[in-house]
Design a protein around this motif. Structure first.
Motif, PDB file in Angstrom:
ATOM      1  N   ASN A  85      31.565  55.105  14.460  1.00 51.61           N
ATOM      2  CA  ASN A  85      32.407  55.018  15.666  1.00 51.61           C
ATOM      3  C   ASN A  85      32.678  53.566  16.058  1.00 51.61           C
ATOM      4  OD1 ASN A  85      32.803  57.765  16.013  1.00 51.61           O
ATOM      5  ND2 ASN A  85      30.974  57.992  17.264  1.00 51.61           N
ATOM      6  N   GLY A  86      32.863  52.708  15.041  1.00 52.29           N
ATOM      7  CA  GLY A  86      33.210  51.313  15.297  1.00 52.29           C
ATOM      8  C   GLY A  86      32.047  50.406  15.644  1.00 52.29           C
ATOM      9  N   LYS A  87      30.829  50.935  15.624  1.00 54.38           N
ATOM     10  CA  LYS A  87      29.659  50.139  15.985  1.00 54.38           C
ATOM     11  C   LYS A  87      28.725  50.029  14.785  1.00 54.38           C
ATOM     12  CE  LYS A  87      25.734  50.026  19.103  1.00 54.38           C
ATOM     13  NZ  LYS A  87      24.918  50.778  20.031  1.00 54.38           N
ATOM     14  N   LEU A  88      28.298  48.801  14.470  1.00 55.36           N
ATOM     15  CA  LEU A  88      27.368  48.564  13.379  1.00 55.36           C
ATOM     16  C   LEU A  88      26.031  49.232  13.693  1.00 55.36           C
ATOM     17  CD1 LEU A  88      27.477  46.996  10.706  1.00 55.36           C
ATOM     18  CD2 LEU A  88      26.431  45.081  11.905  1.00 55.36           C
ATOM     19  N   VAL A  89      25.523  50.034  12.762  1.00 55.92           N
ATOM     20  CA  VAL A  89      24.264  50.753  12.974  1.00 55.92           C
ATOM     21  C   VAL A  89      23.357  50.600  11.757  1.00 55.92           C
ATOM     22  CG1 VAL A  89      25.237  52.470  14.556  1.00 55.92           C
ATOM     23  CG2 VAL A  89      25.259  52.922  12.109  1.00 55.92           C
ATOM     24  N   LYS A  90      22.046  50.621  12.011  1.00 58.40           N
ATOM     25  CA  LYS A  90      21.070  50.662  10.922  1.00 58.40           C
ATOM     26  C   LYS A  90      20.626  52.092  10.676  1.00 58.40           C
ATOM     27  CE  LYS A  90      19.337  46.020  11.191  1.00 58.40           C
ATOM     28  NZ  LYS A  90      18.204  45.150  11.078  1.00 58.40           N
ATOM     29  N   SER A  91      20.755  52.909  11.725  1.00 60.50           N
ATOM     30  CA  SER A  91      20.427  54.326  11.624  1.00 60.50           C
ATOM     31  C   SER A  91      21.142  55.055  12.758  1.00 60.50           C
ATOM     32  CB  SER A  91      18.922  54.549  11.721  1.00 60.50           C
ATOM     33  OG  SER A  91      18.447  54.169  12.993  1.00 60.50           O
ATOM     34  N   ILE A  92      21.184  56.368  12.624  1.00 62.28           N
ATOM     35  CA  ILE A  92      21.786  57.200  13.666  1.00 62.28           C
ATOM     36  C   ILE A  92      20.759  58.253  14.054  1.00 62.28           C
ATOM     37  CG2 ILE A  92      23.643  58.814  14.236  1.00 62.28           C
ATOM     38  CD1 ILE A  92      25.342  57.391  12.110  1.00 62.28           C
ATOM     39  N   ASP A  93      20.408  58.282  15.326  1.00 59.90           N
ATOM     40  CA  ASP A  93      19.394  59.215  15.795  1.00 59.90           C
ATOM     41  C   ASP A  93      19.969  60.554  16.246  1.00 59.90           C
ATOM     42  OD1 ASP A  93      17.329  57.420  15.307  1.00 59.90           O
ATOM     43  OD2 ASP A  93      17.608  56.444  17.237  1.00 59.90           O
ATOM     44  N   GLU A  94      21.234  60.545  16.677  1.00 61.34           N
ATOM     45  CA  GLU A  94      21.838  61.787  17.171  1.00 61.34           C
ATOM     46  C   GLU A  94      22.126  62.743  16.012  1.00 61.34           C
ATOM     47  OE1 GLU A  94      26.518  61.021  17.550  1.00 61.34           O
ATOM     48  OE2 GLU A  94      25.317  59.452  18.488  1.00 61.34           O
ATOM     49  N   PRO A  95      22.039  64.035  16.251  1.00 63.16           N
ATOM     50  CA  PRO A  95      22.382  64.985  15.184  1.00 63.16           C
ATOM     51  C   PRO A  95      23.883  64.923  14.887  1.00 63.16           C
ATOM     52  CG  PRO A  95      21.847  66.139  17.228  1.00 63.16           C
ATOM     53  CD  PRO A  95      21.622  64.682  17.480  1.00 63.16           C
ATOM     54  N   ILE A  96      24.224  64.847  13.621  1.00 61.58           N
ATOM     55  CA  ILE A  96      25.622  64.819  13.226  1.00 61.58           C
ATOM     56  C   ILE A  96      25.857  65.851  12.128  1.00 61.58           C
ATOM     57  CG2 ILE A  96      26.150  62.463  13.918  1.00 61.58           C
ATOM     58  CD1 ILE A  96      25.578  61.515  11.135  1.00 61.58           C
ATOM     59  N   THR A  97      27.050  66.417  12.132  1.00 59.68           N
ATOM     60  CA  THR A  97      27.416  67.386  11.111  1.00 59.68           C
ATOM     61  C   THR A  97      28.675  66.928  10.405  1.00 59.68           C
ATOM     62  OG1 THR A  97      28.755  68.698  12.631  1.00 59.68           O
ATOM     63  CG2 THR A  97      26.429  69.308  12.429  1.00 59.68           C
ATOM     64  N   ILE A  98      28.859  67.411   9.210  1.00 55.79           N
ATOM     65  CA  ILE A  98      29.966  66.950   8.376  1.00 55.79           C
ATOM     66  C   ILE A  98      31.333  67.233   8.993  1.00 55.79           C
ATOM     67  CG2 ILE A  98      30.136  69.012   6.952  1.00 55.79           C
ATOM     68  CD1 ILE A  98      30.475  66.909   4.584  1.00 55.79           C
ATOM     69  N   ARG A  99      31.491  68.319   9.708  1.00 52.36           N
ATOM     70  CA  ARG A  99      32.826  68.626  10.227  1.00 52.36           C
ATOM     71  C   ARG A  99      33.226  67.788  11.431  1.00 52.36           C
ATOM     72  NH1 ARG A  99      32.690  74.230  13.361  1.00 52.36           N
ATOM     73  NH2 ARG A  99      31.330  73.433  14.940  1.00 52.36           N
ATOM     74  N   HIS A 100      32.282  67.038  12.004  1.00 56.49           N
ATOM     75  CA  HIS A 100      32.593  66.202  13.164  1.00 56.49           C
ATOM     76  C   HIS A 100      32.643  64.709  12.856  1.00 56.49           C
ATOM     77  CE1 HIS A 100      31.086  69.902  15.188  1.00 56.49           C
ATOM     78  NE2 HIS A 100      32.206  69.689  15.846  1.00 56.49           N
ATOM     79  N   VAL A 101      32.475  64.310  11.593  1.00 54.52           N
ATOM     80  CA  VAL A 101      32.338  62.877  11.330  1.00 54.52           C
ATOM     81  C   VAL A 101      33.474  62.254  10.529  1.00 54.52           C
ATOM     82  CG1 VAL A 101      29.840  62.892  11.506  1.00 54.52           C
ATOM     83  CG2 VAL A 101      30.910  63.201   9.281  1.00 54.52           C
ATOM     84  N   LYS A 102      34.460  62.991  10.122  1.00 50.26           N
ATOM     85  CA  LYS A 102      35.556  62.380   9.359  1.00 50.26           C
ATOM     86  C   LYS A 102      36.184  61.247  10.169  1.00 50.26           C
ATOM     87  CE  LYS A 102      36.641  65.975   6.174  1.00 50.26           C
ATOM     88  NZ  LYS A 102      37.623  66.742   5.490  1.00 50.26           N
TER      89      LYS A 102
END
Length: 121
Positions: A85-102
């Motif tokens: 989402n435009g922000k540099l990250v080392k990890s993502i803690d929130e749950p994410i699914t494939i249909r919401h991340v394109k």
């Protein structure tokens, strides 16, 4: 695609008598390839790990094509960083699914010139 990039690089030299500046980062933006997104989700806790770097570069279409571009331009891949989402990250803690991340992931492949190829020029 890497052949196209290498050809454009050579044509600019042939036409203008100088080489363009080599990239320091190869950006893969707004990716939609399912295997690439699955790999990004699978490694969401460890983007700065060797395991993620290997998985991205060796098993995804985006990674493999980036390796080809780097090789064709005489670049060595040093590390990878990820933006979500435009922000540099080392990890993502929130749950994410494939249909919401394109279109939410960008991968930045940090490269440097191969000294064996470019120091002799």
């Amino acid at each position: 695609m890497s052949n196209v990039i290498a050809r454009q690089f050579k044509l600019s030299f042939d036409s203008f008598g100088w080489l363009l500046e080599l990239p320091k980062i190869i950006d893969r933006e707004m990716m939609t390839n399912q295997k690439t997104i699955e790999t990004l989700i699978e490694h969401q806790k460890d983007y700065d790990s060797d395991a993620f770097m290997s998985a991205f570069l060796e098993t995804t279409v985006n990674g493999k094509s980036t390796v080809n571009v780097a090789r064709d331009l005489g670049l060595i891949i040093e590390r990878i960083t990820v933006s979500y989402n435009g922000k540099l990250v080392k990890s993502i803690d929130e749950p994410i699914t494939i249909r919401h991340v394109k279109h939410r992931f960008d991968v930045h492949v940090h490269v440097r010139p191969d000294k064996a190829l470019y120091d002799s020029i």
